[in-house]
Design a protein around this motif. Structure first.
Motif, PDB file in Angstrom:
ATOM      1  N   ALA A  82     -61.705 -39.222 -24.383  1.00 29.25           N
ATOM      2  CA  ALA A  82     -60.775 -38.303 -24.746  1.00 29.25           C
ATOM      3  C   ALA A  82     -59.369 -39.179 -24.440  1.00 29.25           C
ATOM      4  CB  ALA A  82     -60.884 -36.953 -24.174  1.00 29.25           C
ATOM      5  N   ALA A  83     -58.597 -39.634 -25.290  1.00 29.17           N
ATOM      6  CA  ALA A  83     -57.770 -40.530 -24.748  1.00 29.17           C
ATOM      7  C   ALA A  83     -56.436 -39.832 -25.159  1.00 29.17           C
ATOM      8  CB  ALA A  83     -57.797 -41.786 -26.020  1.00 29.17           C
ATOM      9  N   HIS A  84     -55.580 -39.802 -24.060  1.00 28.82           N
ATOM     10  CA  HIS A  84     -54.343 -39.335 -24.196  1.00 28.82           C
ATOM     11  C   HIS A  84     -53.194 -40.335 -23.726  1.00 28.82           C
ATOM     12  CE1 HIS A  84     -55.654 -35.000 -23.512  1.00 28.82           C
ATOM     13  NE2 HIS A  84     -56.882 -35.524 -23.049  1.00 28.82           N
ATOM     14  N   ARG A  85     -53.650 -41.533 -23.434  1.00 27.15           N
ATOM     15  CA  ARG A  85     -52.636 -42.573 -23.117  1.00 27.15           C
ATOM     16  C   ARG A  85     -52.995 -43.926 -24.002  1.00 27.15           C
ATOM     17  NH1 ARG A  85     -52.529 -43.655 -16.840  1.00 27.15           N
ATOM     18  NH2 ARG A  85     -50.301 -44.688 -17.597  1.00 27.15           N
ATOM     19  N   LEU A  86     -51.845 -44.579 -24.249  1.00 28.32           N
ATOM     20  CA  LEU A  86     -52.154 -45.807 -24.920  1.00 28.32           C
ATOM     21  C   LEU A  86     -52.991 -46.786 -24.349  1.00 28.32           C
ATOM     22  CD1 LEU A  86     -51.077 -47.377 -27.512  1.00 28.32           C
ATOM     23  CD2 LEU A  86     -49.349 -48.207 -25.884  1.00 28.32           C
ATOM     24  N   ALA A  87     -53.037 -46.797 -23.239  1.00 23.66           N
ATOM     25  CA  ALA A  87     -54.013 -47.826 -22.480  1.00 23.66           C
ATOM     26  C   ALA A  87     -55.563 -47.393 -22.772  1.00 23.66           C
ATOM     27  CB  ALA A  87     -53.943 -47.923 -20.965  1.00 23.66           C
ATOM     28  N   GLU A  88     -55.797 -46.255 -22.927  1.00 23.26           N
ATOM     29  CA  GLU A  88     -57.156 -45.797 -23.464  1.00 23.26           C
ATOM     30  C   GLU A  88     -57.624 -46.134 -24.810  1.00 23.26           C
ATOM     31  OE1 GLU A  88     -56.921 -42.164 -19.990  1.00 23.26           O
ATOM     32  OE2 GLU A  88     -56.713 -41.876 -22.319  1.00 23.26           O
ATOM     33  N   ILE A  89     -56.693 -45.951 -25.661  1.00 24.58           N
ATOM     34  CA  ILE A  89     -56.766 -46.122 -27.117  1.00 24.58           C
ATOM     35  C   ILE A  89     -56.939 -47.653 -27.520  1.00 24.58           C
ATOM     36  CG2 ILE A  89     -55.526 -45.957 -29.355  1.00 24.58           C
ATOM     37  CD1 ILE A  89     -54.302 -43.456 -28.488  1.00 24.58           C
ATOM     38  N   ARG A  90     -56.115 -48.415 -26.662  1.00 22.16           N
ATOM     39  CA  ARG A  90     -56.086 -49.847 -26.820  1.00 22.16           C
ATOM     40  C   ARG A  90     -57.588 -50.433 -26.346  1.00 22.16           C
ATOM     41  NH1 ARG A  90     -50.182 -51.824 -24.992  1.00 22.16           N
ATOM     42  NH2 ARG A  90     -49.237 -51.402 -26.810  1.00 22.16           N
ATOM     43  N   PHE A  91     -58.220 -49.810 -25.298  1.00 23.76           N
ATOM     44  CA  PHE A  91     -59.388 -50.259 -24.614  1.00 23.76           C
ATOM     45  C   PHE A  91     -60.537 -49.995 -25.608  1.00 23.76           C
ATOM     46  CE2 PHE A  91     -63.122 -48.911 -22.160  1.00 23.76           C
ATOM     47  CZ  PHE A  91     -63.507 -50.194 -21.555  1.00 23.76           C
ATOM     48  N   ALA A  92     -60.619 -48.760 -26.271  1.00 27.79           N
ATOM     49  CA  ALA A  92     -61.500 -48.579 -27.391  1.00 27.79           C
ATOM     50  C   ALA A  92     -61.712 -49.470 -28.540  1.00 27.79           C
ATOM     51  CB  ALA A  92     -61.541 -47.169 -27.869  1.00 27.79           C
ATOM     52  N   GLY A  93     -62.983 -49.721 -28.774  1.00 28.75           N
ATOM     53  CA  GLY A  93     -63.103 -50.659 -30.163  1.00 28.75           C
ATOM     54  C   GLY A  93     -62.813 -49.821 -31.418  1.00 28.75           C
ATOM     55  N   ARG A  94     -62.955 -48.384 -31.316  1.00 29.66           N
ATOM     56  CA  ARG A  94     -62.826 -47.700 -32.210  1.00 29.66           C
ATOM     57  C   ARG A  94     -62.174 -46.103 -32.002  1.00 29.66           C
ATOM     58  NH1 ARG A  94     -66.999 -44.408 -35.216  1.00 29.66           N
ATOM     59  NH2 ARG A  94     -68.443 -45.688 -33.914  1.00 29.66           N
ATOM     60  N   THR A  95     -61.309 -45.733 -32.844  1.00 30.43           N
ATOM     61  CA  THR A  95     -60.658 -44.579 -32.704  1.00 30.43           C
ATOM     62  C   THR A  95     -60.747 -43.454 -33.628  1.00 30.43           C
ATOM     63  OG1 THR A  95     -58.941 -45.704 -31.554  1.00 30.43           O
ATOM     64  CG2 THR A  95     -58.268 -43.377 -32.213  1.00 30.43           C
ATOM     65  N   LEU A  96     -61.031 -42.384 -33.195  1.00 31.51           N
ATOM     66  CA  LEU A  96     -61.263 -41.170 -33.863  1.00 31.51           C
ATOM     67  C   LEU A  96     -60.169 -40.260 -34.025  1.00 31.51           C
ATOM     68  CD1 LEU A  96     -63.232 -39.823 -36.148  1.00 31.51           C
ATOM     69  CD2 LEU A  96     -64.455 -38.596 -34.080  1.00 31.51           C
ATOM     70  N   ASP A  97     -59.464 -40.056 -35.012  1.00 26.94           N
ATOM     71  CA  ASP A  97     -58.240 -38.939 -34.740  1.00 26.94           C
ATOM     72  C   ASP A  97     -58.908 -37.487 -35.522  1.00 26.94           C
ATOM     73  OD1 ASP A  97     -55.956 -37.612 -35.240  1.00 26.94           O
ATOM     74  OD2 ASP A  97     -54.901 -39.292 -35.800  1.00 26.94           O
ATOM     75  N   LEU A  98     -59.181 -36.700 -34.484  1.00 30.42           N
ATOM     76  CA  LEU A  98     -59.394 -35.325 -34.599  1.00 30.42           C
ATOM     77  C   LEU A  98     -58.377 -34.854 -35.697  1.00 30.42           C
ATOM     78  CD1 LEU A  98     -60.993 -33.973 -31.542  1.00 30.42           C
ATOM     79  CD2 LEU A  98     -62.065 -35.234 -33.538  1.00 30.42           C
ATOM     80  N   ASP A  99     -57.411 -34.899 -35.567  1.00 32.29           N
ATOM     81  CA  ASP A  99     -56.329 -34.306 -36.545  1.00 32.29           C
ATOM     82  C   ASP A  99     -56.742 -34.696 -37.939  1.00 32.29           C
ATOM     83  OD1 ASP A  99     -55.008 -33.113 -34.524  1.00 32.29           O
ATOM     84  OD2 ASP A  99     -53.730 -34.730 -34.378  1.00 32.29           O
ATOM     85  N   LEU A 100     -56.801 -35.872 -38.339  1.00 31.94           N
ATOM     86  CA  LEU A 100     -57.315 -36.462 -39.618  1.00 31.94           C
ATOM     87  C   LEU A 100     -58.496 -36.085 -39.950  1.00 31.94           C
ATOM     88  CD1 LEU A 100     -55.849 -40.015 -39.568  1.00 31.94           C
ATOM     89  CD2 LEU A 100     -54.708 -38.254 -40.461  1.00 31.94           C
ATOM     90  N   GLN A 101     -59.507 -36.033 -38.921  1.00 30.29           N
ATOM     91  CA  GLN A 101     -60.850 -35.449 -39.363  1.00 30.29           C
ATOM     92  C   GLN A 101     -60.676 -33.998 -39.916  1.00 30.29           C
ATOM     93  OE1 GLN A 101     -63.773 -37.231 -39.088  1.00 30.29           O
ATOM     94  NE2 GLN A 101     -64.977 -35.337 -39.790  1.00 30.29           N
ATOM     95  N   ASP A 102     -59.790 -33.256 -39.305  1.00 31.63           N
ATOM     96  CA  ASP A 102     -59.876 -31.743 -39.849  1.00 31.63           C
ATOM     97  C   ASP A 102     -59.303 -31.850 -41.126  1.00 31.63           C
ATOM     98  OD1 ASP A 102     -59.915 -28.998 -39.110  1.00 31.63           O
ATOM     99  OD2 ASP A 102     -57.681 -29.061 -39.432  1.00 31.63           O
ATOM    100  N   SER A 103     -58.252 -32.696 -41.575  1.00 29.54           N
ATOM    101  CA  SER A 103     -57.758 -32.637 -42.833  1.00 29.54           C
ATOM    102  C   SER A 103     -58.929 -33.329 -43.657  1.00 29.54           C
ATOM    103  CB  SER A 103     -56.415 -33.679 -42.766  1.00 29.54           C
ATOM    104  OG  SER A 103     -55.636 -33.057 -41.976  1.00 29.54           O
ATOM    105  N   ALA A 104     -59.520 -34.110 -43.559  1.00 25.34           N
ATOM    106  CA  ALA A 104     -60.624 -34.581 -44.299  1.00 25.34           C
ATOM    107  C   ALA A 104     -61.547 -33.622 -44.636  1.00 25.34           C
ATOM    108  CB  ALA A 104     -61.479 -35.926 -43.676  1.00 25.34           C
ATOM    109  N   ALA A 105     -61.950 -32.697 -43.453  1.00 30.17           N
ATOM    110  CA  ALA A 105     -62.947 -31.472 -43.537  1.00 30.17           C
ATOM    111  C   ALA A 105     -62.332 -30.532 -44.543  1.00 30.17           C
ATOM    112  CB  ALA A 105     -63.310 -31.016 -42.384  1.00 30.17           C
TER     113      ALA A 105
END
Length: 533
Positions: free
Chosen positions: A510-533
Motif C-alpha cells: 500500500a504505497a503512500h510515498r514515491l520511493a515505494e512506487i518506484r520500488f514496485a515493478g508494477r503499480t495498480l491505481d485503485l482510483d482508475l480501477q474503480d472508474s474501469a469497474a
C-alpha cells in the motif's frame, strides 16, 4: 438473560462451592446478629421485670446469658470466615473472568480487535472487571442474607410472638429494601456511568500529560495541558459527588424504611402487650428483631450505589465472553504467489465495498504497489488478503505463508532479540543480525526497549516491526506504509533490503510515498480501477 445476570451465573458456575460457603456464612452472620440483639433485648426486659416482681432469685439468667455469649462468638467467627470465603471466591472468579475475557478477545474478529487497541480500551476493560468485584460481596450476598433472615424472622416471630408482628417485621423490611434497591439502581445508572467515564477520562489525561511533558514544555503548552487535566479532575469529582448523592439518598431511604418498620412493630407489639396477648419481653424481642433487620438492610447501601456501574460494566463485558471460534487461517493451498479475482472488499462488515471488481495476480518475486487517495481502500484490501476480514464477493488464492506489516504495528518491552524471537523462536543469532541489517537498523540485539517499544524513534520502531515480519520468511509479503518516518535515502535502502532478504516473495505494498512506487515493478491505481469497474 441480562448481562448482569450472565456475570452472576458465571460467578456461580466457576466457584460454586466457595460461593455456597460464603453465602452460608453470610446467612450465619445475619441470623446470629438478629438473634443476638433480639435475645439481648428480651433478656434485659425479662430480667428487669423479674426483679420488679421480686422473682430475681428464681429467674434463670444463666441460659440466656450463655446464649448471648454463644451468639456473639458465633457472629464474630462467622463474619471472619465469611470475609475470607467471599473475598477468596470473588478474586478467583475475577481472575478466571480476565482469562476468559482475553481468550474471547483473542478469538474475536479483526474489526472488534482493532476497535479495542490502545491504552484507553485496556483501561476501560480493567475498570469494568474491577467494577464487578462488588457484585457478589456488596449486592448478591447481602440481598440473599436479608432474604434468609426475613424468612427466619418470619418463622421465629410467628412462633414466639404473633403472626401479625412476624408478617410486618419480615415483610416490611424485605419489601422496603427491594423497593429502595429498584429505585436507587435505576437512579444511579446514569450518574455511576458518568462517574466511571469521567474517571477514565481523568486517568487518560493524566497519563498523556505525564508522558508528553517534555514535548508540551517545548511547545509551550505545558500550562494549558495541566489545566486540561485539572478540568478533567473537576468533572470527575462532580460526577463522583452526583453518584455519592444517590448513595446518601439510598441510605436515607433505607433508614426511613427501617424506622417505619420499627415504628409499626412498636405499635403492633405494644397493642398486643396491652391486650395481654403477648408479654412485654415478647414485645421487646420483636422490637429488637426489627431493629436488627433494619441494620441488616443498610448493608445493601454500597451495592445499591454501585449497581449502575456494575450494570454498565456487565453490558460491555458480557458480549466479549460469548463463545467464538478462532479466526480461520488464510487458505494457502493455491499456486505460489497471490491472485485476487473479481474481488469486492469493504472496510468493515456491513459497509459498502471500497474496492470493487478487482482482478490482480502477483507472481513470486514480483512487487506490486497499490496506489490511490487516502481512504480509497488500500489497507482494507491488504486486510482481506491477510485473511483478517472476508471479502464481500470474489475469491483470494494464496500460495505461501503471509507476512503483514500493518499501519500501526505494536511493540512490547524487552530486547530486540526478544522481539524478533517472538516471530521466529528458532532463528539463529546470525539471522537475527542479518534481518536487522536488511532493515538498516544498526542497534545491538541486546538493546532493551521500554513499554510499547519506548526508546526507539518512529522510524526505528517501524523498521524493527518490519524485521519481525521478515524473520519469518513469508512467501507473500504485505506492506502498509513500510517507509513511513524514513528519509528518502533510507527508505530506498530498506526497500531493496526487503527484496534481498525475500528474493522469491510476492510483495504487495500500500504505497503512500514515491520511493515505494518506484520500488514496485508494477503499480495498480485503485482510483482508475474503480472508474474501469
Amino acid at each position: 438473560m441480562t448481562p448482569l445476570l450472565t456475570i452472576a451465573t458465571l460467578f456461580w458456575r466457576d466457584q460454586r462451592r466457595a460461593i455456597l460457603r460464603g453465602f452460608a456464612l453470610s446467612a450465619a452472620v445475619a441470623l446470629s446478629g438478629i438473634m443476638l440483639l433480639a435475645l439481648s433485648g428480651w433478656f434485659i426486659l425479662a430480667a428487669g421485670m423479674a426483679g420488679l416482681a421480686g422473682l430475681g432469685t428464681v429467674f434463670d439468667v444463666f441460659r440466656p446469658s450463655a446464649g448471648i455469649r454463644f451468639l456473639a462468638i458465633a457472629r464474630t467467627g462467622s463474619r471472619y470466615g465469611e470475609r475470607l470465603a467471599t473475598h477468596d471466591a470473588t478474586l478467583k472468579v475475577l481472575a478466571g473472568l480476565r482469562v476468559r475475557l482475553l481468550d474471547g478477545l483473542s478469538r474475536a474478529d479483526f474489526t472488534l480487535q482493532s476497535r479495542l487497541r490502545g491504552g484507553q480500551a485496556l483501561n476501560r476493560l480493567t475498570a469494568d472487571v474491577d467494577a464487578l468485584d462488588g457484585l457478589a460481596i456488596r449486592l448478591v450476598f447481602p440481598l440473599l442474607a436479608l432474604l434468609i433472615a426475613a424468612l427466619a424472622v418470619l418463622t421465629g416471630l410467628w412462633l414466639l410472638v404473633a403472626p401479625s408482628v412476624a408478617l410486618w417485621v419480615a415483610g416490611a423490611t424485605f419489601s422496603g429494601a427491594v423497593a429502595v434497591l429498584a429505585w436507587a439502581g435505576k437512579a444511579a445508572f446514569g450518574p455511576s456511568t458518568e462517574a466511571e467515564a469521567r474517571r477514565q477520562a481523568l486517568r487518560s489525561a493524566t497519563v498523556d500529560h505525564l508522558r508528553g511533558r517534555d514535548w508540551l514544555a517545548v511547545a509551550g503548552r505545558l500550562t494549558a495541558a495541566r489545566e486540561t487535566v485539572l478540568s478533567q479532575d473537576r468533572r470527575a469529582r462532580a460526577a463522583a459527588l452526583a453518584q455519592a448523592r444517590i448513595e446518601h439518598r439510598a441510605t436515607a431511604a433505607l433508614q426511613a424504611a427501617g424506622a417505619m418498620t420499627l415504628a409499626g412493630t412498636l405499635w403492633l407489639a405494644g397493642r398486643l402487650a396491652m391486650q395481654a396477648q403477648i408479654t412485654a419481653p415478647q414485645a421487646a424481642l420483636a422490637v429488637f428483631a426489627a431493629l436488627a433487620m433494619g441494620e441488616l438492610a443498610l448493608a445493601l447501601q454500597r451495592g445499591i450505589a454501585e449497581l449502575g456501574r456494575m450494570r454498565g460494566a456487565a453490558a460491555r463485558i458480557a458480549p466479549l465472553l460469548e463463545p467464538r471460534s478462532a479466526p480461520a487461517a488464510p487458505d494457502v493451498s493455491g499456486p505460489a504467489g497471490l491472485a485476487l479475482t473479481c474481488l469486492a472488499v469493504a472496510a468493515a462488515p456491513g459497509l459498502p465495498p471500497v474496492v470493487t471488481g478487482l482482478d490482480l495476480s502477483v507472481a513470486p518475486g514480483e512487487t506490486v504497489a497499490l496506489k490511490g487517495v487516502s481512504g480509497r481502500g488500500k489497507t482494507s484490501l491488504l486486510n482481506a488478503v491477510a485473511g483478517l476480514v472476508p471479502p464481500v464477493q470474489g475469491e483470494i488464492r494464496r500460495g505461501g505463508t503471509i507476512g503483514y506489516l500493518t499501519q500501526r504495528p505494536a511493540l512490547v518491552a524487552g530486547s530486540l532479540r526478544d522481539t524478533l524471537r517472538m516471530a521466529a523462536p528458532a532463528a539463529s543469532e546470525t539471522d537475527l543480525r542479518a534481518v536487522l541489517d536488511c532493515c538498516r537498523l544498526d542497534l545491538p540485539l541486546d538493546h532493551v526497549l521500554g513499554e510499547g517499544g519506548a526508546g526507539l524513534s518512529g522510524g526505528q520502531a517501524r523498521r524493527l516491526a518490519l524485521a519481525r515480519v521478515l524473520i519469518q520468511r513469508p512467501g507473500i509479503l504485505l506492506l502498509d506504509e513500510p517507509t513511513e518516518g524514513l528519509d528518502a535515502r533510507t527508505a530506498a535502502r530498506v526497500l531493496h533490503g526487503i527484496r534481498d532478504w525475500l528474493p522469491d516473495a510476492a510483495i504487495l505494498i500500500a504505497a503512500h510515498r514515491l520511493a515505494e512506487i518506484r520500488f514496485a515493478g508494477r503499480t495498480l491505481d485503485l482510483d482508475l480501477q474503480d472508474s474501469a469497474a
